[in-house]
Design a protein around this motif. Structure first.
Motif, PDB file in Angstrom:
ATOM      1  N   VAL A 204      40.438  29.869  41.564  1.00 54.51           N
ATOM      2  CA  VAL A 204      40.846  31.274  41.616  1.00 54.51           C
ATOM      3  C   VAL A 204      40.353  32.017  40.379  1.00 54.51           C
ATOM      4  CG1 VAL A 204      42.856  32.806  41.472  1.00 54.51           C
ATOM      5  CG2 VAL A 204      42.815  30.957  43.155  1.00 54.51           C
ATOM      6  N   GLU A 205      40.444  31.394  39.211  1.00 55.34           N
ATOM      7  CA  GLU A 205      39.998  32.053  37.987  1.00 55.34           C
ATOM      8  C   GLU A 205      38.502  32.364  38.028  1.00 55.34           C
ATOM      9  OE1 GLU A 205      40.038  33.905  34.369  1.00 55.34           O
ATOM     10  OE2 GLU A 205      41.723  33.348  35.672  1.00 55.34           O
ATOM     11  N   ILE A 206      37.708  31.450  38.558  1.00 55.64           N
ATOM     12  CA  ILE A 206      36.261  31.698  38.682  1.00 55.64           C
ATOM     13  C   ILE A 206      36.002  32.919  39.558  1.00 55.64           C
ATOM     14  CG2 ILE A 206      34.115  30.777  39.643  1.00 55.64           C
ATOM     15  CD1 ILE A 206      35.151  27.977  38.837  1.00 55.64           C
ATOM     16  N   LEU A 207      36.668  32.951  40.707  1.00 53.05           N
ATOM     17  CA  LEU A 207      36.470  34.082  41.603  1.00 53.05           C
ATOM     18  C   LEU A 207      37.061  35.363  41.036  1.00 53.05           C
ATOM     19  CD1 LEU A 207      37.072  32.500  45.123  1.00 53.05           C
ATOM     20  CD2 LEU A 207      34.926  33.318  44.160  1.00 53.05           C
ATOM     21  N   HIS A 208      38.174  35.263  40.342  1.00 54.68           N
ATOM     22  CA  HIS A 208      38.791  36.445  39.729  1.00 54.68           C
ATOM     23  C   HIS A 208      37.814  37.111  38.767  1.00 54.68           C
ATOM     24  CE1 HIS A 208      41.723  39.097  37.993  1.00 54.68           C
ATOM     25  NE2 HIS A 208      41.714  38.489  36.823  1.00 54.68           N
ATOM     26  N   GLN A 209      37.172  36.323  37.933  1.00 57.14           N
ATOM     27  CA  GLN A 209      36.208  36.892  36.990  1.00 57.14           C
ATOM     28  C   GLN A 209      35.040  37.535  37.744  1.00 57.14           C
ATOM     29  OE1 GLN A 209      36.782  37.297  33.785  1.00 57.14           O
ATOM     30  NE2 GLN A 209      38.761  36.267  34.095  1.00 57.14           N
ATOM     31  N   ARG A 210      34.617  36.923  38.808  1.00 55.99           N
ATOM     32  CA  ARG A 210      33.529  37.495  39.605  1.00 55.99           C
ATOM     33  C   ARG A 210      33.954  38.814  40.230  1.00 55.99           C
ATOM     34  NH1 ARG A 210      29.684  33.817  43.123  1.00 55.99           N
ATOM     35  NH2 ARG A 210      29.151  33.393  40.960  1.00 55.99           N
ATOM     36  N   TYR A 211      35.160  38.852  40.767  1.00 54.56           N
ATOM     37  CA  TYR A 211      35.628  40.075  41.412  1.00 54.56           C
ATOM     38  C   TYR A 211      35.856  41.188  40.387  1.00 54.56           C
ATOM     39  CZ  TYR A 211      36.430  37.016  45.448  1.00 54.56           C
ATOM     40  OH  TYR A 211      36.277  36.130  46.485  1.00 54.56           O
ATOM     41  N   LEU A 212      36.305  40.837  39.199  1.00 51.08           N
ATOM     42  CA  LEU A 212      36.437  41.847  38.144  1.00 51.08           C
ATOM     43  C   LEU A 212      35.085  42.491  37.852  1.00 51.08           C
ATOM     44  CD1 LEU A 212      38.839  40.102  35.593  1.00 51.08           C
ATOM     45  CD2 LEU A 212      39.364  42.096  37.013  1.00 51.08           C
ATOM     46  N   ALA A 213      34.048  41.656  37.791  1.00 53.08           N
ATOM     47  CA  ALA A 213      32.711  42.175  37.518  1.00 53.08           C
ATOM     48  C   ALA A 213      32.228  43.064  38.667  1.00 53.08           C
ATOM     49  CB  ALA A 213      31.738  41.020  37.292  1.00 53.08           C
ATOM     50  N   LEU A 214      32.470  42.645  39.899  1.00 52.17           N
ATOM     51  CA  LEU A 214      32.052  43.443  41.049  1.00 52.17           C
ATOM     52  C   LEU A 214      32.811  44.764  41.113  1.00 52.17           C
ATOM     53  CD1 LEU A 214      31.783  40.644  43.756  1.00 52.17           C
ATOM     54  CD2 LEU A 214      29.887  41.942  42.786  1.00 52.17           C
ATOM     55  N   ALA A 215      34.112  44.728  40.833  1.00 53.26           N
ATOM     56  CA  ALA A 215      34.904  45.952  40.828  1.00 53.26           C
ATOM     57  C   ALA A 215      34.425  46.876  39.728  1.00 53.26           C
ATOM     58  CB  ALA A 215      36.383  45.618  40.656  1.00 53.26           C
ATOM     59  N   GLY A 216      34.115  46.314  38.562  1.00 52.40           N
ATOM     60  CA  GLY A 216      33.607  47.133  37.465  1.00 52.40           C
ATOM     61  C   GLY A 216      32.283  47.766  37.811  1.00 52.40           C
ATOM     62  N   ALA A 217      31.416  47.022  38.476  1.00 54.30           N
ATOM     63  CA  ALA A 217      30.128  47.570  38.873  1.00 54.30           C
ATOM     64  C   ALA A 217      30.299  48.689  39.889  1.00 54.30           C
ATOM     65  CB  ALA A 217      29.254  46.461  39.457  1.00 54.30           C
ATOM     66  N   GLN A 218      31.247  48.535  40.792  1.00 54.28           N
ATOM     67  CA  GLN A 218      31.495  49.587  41.771  1.00 54.28           C
ATOM     68  C   GLN A 218      32.014  50.845  41.082  1.00 54.28           C
ATOM     69  OE1 GLN A 218      33.416  48.943  45.739  1.00 54.28           O
ATOM     70  NE2 GLN A 218      35.062  50.182  44.893  1.00 54.28           N
ATOM     71  N   ASN A 219      32.933  50.682  40.124  1.00 58.50           N
ATOM     72  CA  ASN A 219      33.472  51.840  39.407  1.00 58.50           C
ATOM     73  C   ASN A 219      32.380  52.544  38.608  1.00 58.50           C
ATOM     74  OD1 ASN A 219      36.056  51.385  40.362  1.00 58.50           O
ATOM     75  ND2 ASN A 219      36.616  50.075  38.614  1.00 58.50           N
ATOM     76  N   ALA A 220      31.479  51.772  38.003  1.00 60.92           N
ATOM     77  CA  ALA A 220      30.411  52.347  37.196  1.00 60.92           C
ATOM     78  C   ALA A 220      29.410  53.112  38.048  1.00 60.92           C
ATOM     79  CB  ALA A 220      29.693  51.258  36.413  1.00 60.92           C
ATOM     80  N   ALA A 221      29.293  52.732  39.313  1.00 60.73           N
ATOM     81  CA  ALA A 221      28.320  53.367  40.196  1.00 60.73           C
ATOM     82  C   ALA A 221      28.810  54.672  40.791  1.00 60.73           C
ATOM     83  CB  ALA A 221      27.943  52.405  41.329  1.00 60.73           C
ATOM     84  N   ARG A 222      30.088  54.980  40.601  1.00 59.88           N
ATOM     85  CA  ARG A 222      30.633  56.217  41.190  1.00 59.88           C
ATOM     86  C   ARG A 222      30.072  57.446  40.497  1.00 59.88           C
ATOM     87  NH1 ARG A 222      36.491  53.695  41.236  1.00 59.88           N
ATOM     88  NH2 ARG A 222      36.456  52.668  43.248  1.00 59.88           N
TER      89      ARG A 222
END
Length: 222
Positions: A204-222
């Motif tokens: 879960v921790e591995i995926l959590h870090q990945r999802y944090l990065a993906l969410a951050g990338a989505q926010n940055a692209a707005r």
């Protein structure tokens, strides 16, 4: 062990707000345990099973139409849906199942969308036991995470947890998507075939870090 897809942005549909994951798995797969591990990391959960129970509780949004459609015998003494009676009916009558779903599914979807909009966290996980079966959920989330295990593991867990017979569990599994269909729909997979909690937490921790990065990338692209 975790099997994950490539670290890309949303894999289906347009960019959503907030970044939303769909979590699913067959009965007895351990998806609730995995969901709780994400929640412990500050990720808000929107659980469609919880919503389904809420709308069929006393005074719930679905109770008046259920009583009108199926009759008062399907309403328990406390005003909730008589789950045992309804379960027996929809397992034996496909038309009745569709009538019930026509009442509950739109309400569950509306409540899910509301809770997702109101969630406060780095990203949101929507727990949908029948995500693959519904056909529409994959287009509503950025990624799909499947908690996977063997059918024998499912049977053993549900028999111990619920006291069901093997035949009862097999009947439930037969009404769900196959293991192969869930895996085909997955962007990420957590294998929970007897894994210890510590191993699941690491996955879960591995995926959590990945999802944090993906969410951050989505926010940055707005």
């Amino acid at each position: 062990m975790t099997i994950t897809g490539a670290m890309t942005g949303t894999t289906s549909g347009a960019t959503r707000e907030p970044f939303t994951l769909g979590l699913t798995g067959g009965i007895g797969s351990g998806k609730s345990t995995v969901a709780d591990l994400f929640a412990a990391r500050g990720v808000p959960l929107v659980d469609t099973d919880v919503i389904a129970h809420r709308i069929t509780a006393p005074g719930g949004l679905a109770m008046a139409p259920i009583a009108a459609q199926f009759g008062p015998e399907f309403v328990a003494a406390d005003g909730s849906m008589d789950r045992a009676r309804m379960r027996a009916l929809v397992f034996s009558d496909e038309t009745a199942r569709k009538r019930l779903e026509a009442i509950t599914h739109p309400l569950i979807r509306a409540e899910t969308e509301r809770e997702t909009r109101e969630a406060n966290g780095p990203y949101v996980i929507v727990v949908v036991p029948l995500l693959v079966e519904s056909g529409a959920w994959k287009s509503r989330v950025a990624r799909v995470l499947v908690v996977d295990c063997s059918v024998e593991t499912q049977i053993g867990r549900v028999m111990r947890r619920n006291g069901f017979s093997r035949e009862q569990v097999q009947a439930i599994i037969a009404r769900q998507a196959t293991r192969e269909a869930r895996l085909a729909a997955a962007d990420d997979v957590i294998v929970n075939d007897g894994a210890k909690l510590e191993a699941l937490a690491q996955d879960v921790e591995i995926l959590h870090q990945r999802y944090l990065a993906l969410a951050g990338a989505q926010n940055a692209a707005r």
